[in-house]
Scaffold this motif. Structure first.
Motif, short mmCIF file in Angstrom:
data_model
loop_
_atom_site.label_atom_id
_atom_site.label_comp_id
_atom_site.label_asym_id
_atom_site.label_seq_id
_atom_site.Cartn_x
_atom_site.Cartn_y
_atom_site.Cartn_z
N PHE A 102 46.56 31.20 46.50
CA PHE A 102 45.36 32.03 46.30
C PHE A 102 45.71 33.10 45.27
O PHE A 102 46.73 33.78 45.41
CB PHE A 102 44.97 32.75 47.60
CG PHE A 102 44.30 31.86 48.61
CD1 PHE A 102 42.92 31.84 48.72
CD2 PHE A 102 45.06 31.05 49.45
CE1 PHE A 102 42.29 31.03 49.65
CE2 PHE A 102 44.43 30.23 50.39
CZ PHE A 102 43.05 30.22 50.49
N ASP A 103 44.86 33.29 44.27
CA ASP A 103 45.14 34.30 43.25
C ASP A 103 44.31 35.57 43.46
O ASP A 103 43.18 35.51 43.97
CB ASP A 103 44.81 33.75 41.85
CG ASP A 103 45.91 32.85 41.31
OD1 ASP A 103 46.81 32.46 42.08
OD2 ASP A 103 45.86 32.52 40.11
N ASP A 104 44.88 36.67 43.04
CA ASP A 104 44.23 37.97 42.83
C ASP A 104 44.41 38.99 43.94
O ASP A 104 44.57 40.16 43.65
CB ASP A 104 42.73 37.84 42.51
CG ASP A 104 42.50 36.97 41.26
OD1 ASP A 104 43.43 36.90 40.43
OD2 ASP A 104 41.43 36.38 41.15
N GLY A 105 44.36 38.58 45.22
CA GLY A 105 44.55 39.58 46.29
C GLY A 105 43.26 40.05 46.92
O GLY A 105 43.17 41.19 47.37
N ASN A 213 53.74 37.26 42.82
CA ASN A 213 53.49 38.25 41.76
C ASN A 213 52.32 37.79 40.88
O ASN A 213 52.30 36.65 40.42
CB ASN A 213 54.79 38.36 40.93
CG ASN A 213 54.76 39.44 39.87
OD1 ASN A 213 53.77 39.62 39.17
ND2 ASN A 213 55.87 40.16 39.75
N HIS A 214 51.34 38.68 40.70
CA HIS A 214 50.20 38.36 39.82
C HIS A 214 50.02 39.51 38.82
O HIS A 214 48.92 39.81 38.41
CB HIS A 214 48.94 38.14 40.66
CG HIS A 214 47.89 37.29 40.00
ND1 HIS A 214 48.17 36.16 39.25
CD2 HIS A 214 46.53 37.40 39.97
CE1 HIS A 214 47.03 35.62 38.81
NE2 HIS A 214 46.03 36.36 39.22
N THR A 215 51.14 40.13 38.47
CA THR A 215 51.26 41.31 37.59
C THR A 215 50.65 42.55 38.26
O THR A 215 49.96 42.44 39.27
CB THR A 215 50.60 41.13 36.19
OG1 THR A 215 49.19 41.21 36.30
CG2 THR A 215 51.04 39.84 35.54
N ASP A 217 48.38 44.62 36.94
CA ASP A 217 46.99 44.93 36.61
C ASP A 217 46.18 43.70 36.25
O ASP A 217 45.27 43.78 35.45
CB ASP A 217 47.01 45.88 35.40
CG ASP A 217 45.90 46.90 35.49
OD1 ASP A 217 45.18 46.90 36.50
OD2 ASP A 217 45.77 47.69 34.54
N HIS A 218 46.55 42.57 36.82
CA HIS A 218 45.94 41.30 36.42
C HIS A 218 45.97 41.18 34.89
O HIS A 218 44.96 40.86 34.24
CB HIS A 218 44.51 41.16 36.94
CG HIS A 218 44.08 39.72 36.99
ND1 HIS A 218 43.55 39.06 35.90
CD2 HIS A 218 44.15 38.81 37.97
CE1 HIS A 218 43.31 37.81 36.22
NE2 HIS A 218 43.67 37.62 37.48
N ALA A 219 47.14 41.43 34.33
CA ALA A 219 47.30 41.42 32.88
C ALA A 219 47.37 39.99 32.36
O ALA A 219 48.22 39.22 32.81
CB ALA A 219 48.58 42.17 32.51
N SER A 336 38.40 29.95 35.26
CA SER A 336 39.47 30.21 36.22
C SER A 336 40.27 31.42 35.79
O SER A 336 40.36 31.73 34.60
CB SER A 336 40.39 29.01 36.32
OG SER A 336 40.84 28.68 35.04
N TYR A 337 40.80 32.11 36.79
CA TYR A 337 41.66 33.26 36.51
C TYR A 337 43.04 32.98 36.97
O TYR A 337 43.65 33.72 37.62
CB TYR A 337 41.08 34.50 37.20
CG TYR A 337 39.79 34.92 36.56
CD1 TYR A 337 38.60 34.58 37.16
CD2 TYR A 337 39.78 35.59 35.38
CE1 TYR A 337 37.41 34.93 36.55
CE2 TYR A 337 38.59 35.95 34.77
CZ TYR A 337 37.40 35.62 35.37
OH TYR A 337 36.24 35.96 34.77
ZN LIG Z 1 43.98 35.96 38.74
#
Ligand SMILES: [Zn+2]
Length: 337
Positions: A102-105, A213-215, A217-219, A336-337
């Motif tokens: 799952f991405d982003d949080g 880890n997804h950086t 700041d979502h960089a 997609s992100y």
């Molecule tokens: Zn993302």
């Protein structure tokens, strides 16, 4: 530009339909080789009402029920659901594995827990740590929401989001505040908000949860300087360590954008595995820190198409869609992100 968005969507639908026929034939005639299949999810929705509420960008529009069907499919096919630690310990060459991500949080990802518990399978949750620390809404949701309020079309939303993907997060957020007000980045409810720090600490202690880890700041890292890339990756490592007491082994590059330099900087920050957004089966075993381990492919499951059919297509060794994408006939799988 608008026409190309629509043509692209039609083309994608046609190719996906063809791929389902190809997948059924391939699975029956050729069978399956050992592989790791990884899947990317974002928010999890309770029902259709939430999807159409206009609060968040539905992205793939996957409901909790669909998520359960997805896991059920692979359980029925005797796939083993694994964690990054299992990959690092070594996978069997003939094994059939699934890595859920799952991405982003998004806080709504807690809805995955009862399903993970029911099937007893782990999942990785990739966290953009500044969103957690500051309680910020995600910029793509703000564009979706604010454009929607002003009667702008879905295509206009996509065009604006795609433009923003070429910028640094700070620039996007500054533009949103100027355009829609100082508070536009404040989440509006439970659906669009990230985890809080204390919630994330508790979530990370669940036996089936692994954080990635997804950086900071979502960089979208290819938009940043070398020094900034290191800061984004290391900063997220440190923040997750501080909030949960554990340091991630795996990174998801925001928007799937990476380079050789970015992979090396991720390794320098202590990461041994990485995932991208390119669809495809990963050959097993996978050696931690190897180039292929730092850019493992992931499939995306869509809520508006049959779950079983998509699962079968991902298991197939032959895919028109994946082949076309590899030769850059298709530049973007969708949104997609
Ligand atoms: Zn993302």
């Amino acid at each position: 530009m608008l026409r190309s968005v629509k043509t692209h969507a039609l083309l994608k639908t046609a190719i996906c339909s063809l791929d389902q026929i190809i997948a059924n034939a391939s699975l029956q005639l050729i069978g399956e080789r050992g592989a790791l299949l990884s899947f990317l999810f974002h928010g999890l929705f309770q029902d259709e009402g939430e999807l159409s509420a206009g609060v968040v960008d539905p992205q793939q529009g996957v409901t909790v029920e669909m998520f359960g069907s997805f896991i059920g499919h692979f359980k029925n096919q005797s796939y083993k659901f694994i964690s990054p630690a299992d990959i690092m310990e070594g996978l069997q060459p003939q094994g059939k594995y699934v890595l859920i991500t799952f991405d982003d949080g998004y806080y709504n990802n807690v809805r995955a827990l009862p399903v993970l518990e029911e099937f007893d399978v782990p999942a990785v949750f990739f966290i953009s740590t500044d969103h957690v620390r500051r309680g910020k809404a995600y910029w793509w949701d703000v564009i979706f929401r604010e454009f929607g309020r002003r009667g702008r079309t879905k295509d206009e939303v996509r065009v604006a989001q795609n433009k923003c993907k070429r910028l640094k997060t700070g620039a996007v957020e500054a533009w949103l505040k100027a355009e829609f007000g100082e508070h536009s980045l404040t989440p509006v409810g439970e659906l669009d908000r990230p985890f809080s720090k204390s919630e994330l600490g508790k979530f990370a202690n669940h036996r089936l949860v692994v954080l990635g880890n997804h950086t900071k700041d979502h960089a979208i890292l290819t938009n940043y300087s070398t020094a900034e890339i290191s800061e984004q990756i290391q900063g997220a490592q440190d923040a997750i360590g501080e909030m949960t007491g554990k340091f991630p082994d795996i990174i998801a590059y925001p928007n799937g954008e990476y380079s050789e330099d970015i992979m090396q900087m991720a390794q320098a920050a202590g990461l041994s595995l990485g995932v991208v957004v390119e669809p495809g089966k990963n050959k097993v075993p996978i050696r931690a820190l190897a180039r292929e381990a730092m850019r493992m492919k992931r499939f995306i499951i869509w809520g508006n198409s049959g779950i079983d059919a998509q699962c079968r297509a991902s298991r197939s060794d032959i895919s028109l869609y994946r082949t076309l994408k590899q030769i850059h006939f298709i530049t973007r799988a969708g949104f997609s992100y």
